[in-house]
Design a protein around this motif. Sequence first.
Motif, PDB file in Angstrom:
ATOM      1  N   SER A  13      73.112  81.044  31.882  1.00 45.52           N
ATOM      2  CA  SER A  13      73.374  82.416  32.531  1.00 45.52           C
ATOM      3  C   SER A  13      71.930  83.148  32.881  1.00 45.52           C
ATOM      4  O   SER A  13      71.850  83.779  33.699  1.00 45.52           O
ATOM      5  CB  SER A  13      74.024  83.527  31.706  1.00 45.52           C
ATOM      6  OG  SER A  13      75.397  82.764  31.441  1.00 45.52           O
ATOM      7  N   LEU A  14      70.885  83.184  31.909  1.00 43.61           N
ATOM      8  CA  LEU A  14      69.638  83.634  32.193  1.00 43.61           C
ATOM      9  C   LEU A  14      68.802  82.976  33.246  1.00 43.61           C
ATOM     10  O   LEU A  14      68.226  83.740  34.084  1.00 43.61           O
ATOM     11  CB  LEU A  14      68.910  83.469  30.456  1.00 43.61           C
ATOM     12  CG  LEU A  14      69.410  84.392  29.592  1.00 43.61           C
ATOM     13  CD1 LEU A  14      68.529  84.108  28.228  1.00 43.61           C
ATOM     14  CD2 LEU A  14      68.988  85.819  29.862  1.00 43.61           C
ATOM     15  N   ILE A  15      68.873  81.606  33.243  1.00 44.84           N
ATOM     16  CA  ILE A  15      68.374  80.915  34.474  1.00 44.84           C
ATOM     17  C   ILE A  15      68.798  81.271  36.017  1.00 44.84           C
ATOM     18  O   ILE A  15      68.352  81.744  36.764  1.00 44.84           O
ATOM     19  CB  ILE A  15      68.634  79.447  34.320  1.00 44.84           C
ATOM     20  CG1 ILE A  15      67.459  78.939  33.085  1.00 44.84           C
ATOM     21  CG2 ILE A  15      68.077  78.704  35.360  1.00 44.84           C
ATOM     22  CD1 ILE A  15      67.799  77.595  32.685  1.00 44.84           C
ATOM     23  N   HIS A  16      70.259  81.606  35.746  1.00 41.11           N
ATOM     24  CA  HIS A  16      70.922  81.797  36.986  1.00 41.11           C
ATOM     25  C   HIS A  16      70.513  83.395  37.378  1.00 41.11           C
ATOM     26  O   HIS A  16      70.006  83.673  38.467  1.00 41.11           O
ATOM     27  CB  HIS A  16      72.421  81.810  36.827  1.00 41.11           C
ATOM     28  CG  HIS A  16      72.909  81.745  38.321  1.00 41.11           C
ATOM     29  ND1 HIS A  16      73.655  83.082  38.609  1.00 41.11           N
ATOM     30  CD2 HIS A  16      73.551  80.889  39.222  1.00 41.11           C
ATOM     31  CE1 HIS A  16      74.143  83.010  39.800  1.00 41.11           C
ATOM     32  NE2 HIS A  16      74.086  81.529  40.328  1.00 41.11           N
ATOM     33  N   ALA A  17      70.482  84.327  36.396  1.00 32.40           N
ATOM     34  CA  ALA A  17      70.183  85.487  36.515  1.00 32.40           C
ATOM     35  C   ALA A  17      68.608  85.848  37.169  1.00 32.40           C
ATOM     36  O   ALA A  17      68.375  86.586  37.993  1.00 32.40           O
ATOM     37  CB  ALA A  17      70.307  86.546  35.282  1.00 32.40           C
ATOM     38  N   ALA A  18      68.161  84.902  36.399  1.00 29.37           N
ATOM     39  CA  ALA A  18      66.570  84.952  36.968  1.00 29.37           C
ATOM     40  C   ALA A  18      66.343  84.498  38.176  1.00 29.37           C
ATOM     41  O   ALA A  18      65.609  85.402  38.996  1.00 29.37           O
ATOM     42  CB  ALA A  18      65.658  84.321  35.660  1.00 29.37           C
ATOM     43  N   ALA A  19      66.877  83.540  38.738  1.00 28.26           N
ATOM     44  CA  ALA A  19      66.973  82.928  40.183  1.00 28.26           C
ATOM     45  C   ALA A  19      67.144  83.985  40.768  1.00 28.26           C
ATOM     46  O   ALA A  19      66.754  84.353  42.113  1.00 28.26           O
ATOM     47  CB  ALA A  19      67.790  81.987  40.159  1.00 28.26           C
ATOM     48  N   GLU A  20      68.594  84.909  40.684  1.00 27.43           N
ATOM     49  CA  GLU A  20      68.930  85.912  41.479  1.00 27.43           C
ATOM     50  C   GLU A  20      68.031  86.989  41.657  1.00 27.43           C
ATOM     51  O   GLU A  20      67.504  87.496  42.629  1.00 27.43           O
ATOM     52  CB  GLU A  20      70.153  86.405  41.001  1.00 27.43           C
ATOM     53  CG  GLU A  20      71.201  85.879  41.124  1.00 27.43           C
ATOM     54  CD  GLU A  20      72.688  86.389  40.593  1.00 27.43           C
ATOM     55  OE1 GLU A  20      73.766  85.836  41.049  1.00 27.43           O
ATOM     56  OE2 GLU A  20      72.664  87.140  39.943  1.00 27.43           O
ATOM     57  N   VAL A  21      67.054  87.302  40.579  1.00 28.35           N
ATOM     58  CA  VAL A  21      66.301  88.476  40.565  1.00 28.35           C
ATOM     59  C   VAL A  21      65.120  88.015  41.339  1.00 28.35           C
ATOM     60  O   VAL A  21      64.344  88.708  41.986  1.00 28.35           O
ATOM     61  CB  VAL A  21      65.970  89.040  39.231  1.00 28.35           C
ATOM     62  CG1 VAL A  21      64.926  90.150  39.189  1.00 28.35           C
ATOM     63  CG2 VAL A  21      67.340  89.395  38.519  1.00 28.35           C
TER      64      VAL A  21
END
Length: 224
Positions: A13-21
Amino acid sequence: MVKQERAARTRRSLIHAAAEVFAEAGFVPASLGVISARAGVSNGALHFHFANKGMLAEAVEAEAVETVRRITEAAQARHENDPLQAVVDAMHALVGALAEDVVVRAGFELAGDIARRAASPLRQEWQRWVEDSLRRAERAGALAEGVSWKDAARVVVAVSVGLEVLGGEDASWLSRQSVTRIWDLLLPLLTDRPDLGAPVPSGSRARAVVPPRAQSRLTRPEQR
């Protein structure tokens, strides 16, 4: 086991959220607080998995590298004896991933971020595979006379990076139709060996859906 599964889900979840940001704001302006909120976890949970923003960026790039590797391995497996068609197929798949997968998109954007001042494993992975494939194409006699694998690879890699950059501003650059038109122009310059089988600009999967007699009339597939 339950804790391990929960930790793995949090990390993803953190990797995906970081990618979005990262994709939206860039590396420098990206805030760890925004990333943790986007992932639905506390700042403490974020720092448990990633000590700093740089480590998060590395994790995004690493996941994007794995996706690119799967793309190239699949294309090579389908066309072990036709490396030029493998490159065509892989570019179509890569551009599709740039359009649809935020981790891949963010990975390439991080690769081009001069603020990070680091060599990009993602672009290196793509360039290495393109060079290896076109070197094999040259050995097989598939490239036109006077065209070296090195020059061909530079063009393909440059076009790929150009599509990635332009696609960030205008999604039409990342359409199948756009990539097909580029190959319509490039392939006649790269190969003049019809006896080896002309590569399909729209990707080899077009062969499976187009009747043999109609295929010769196919110029471009409809845009996705």
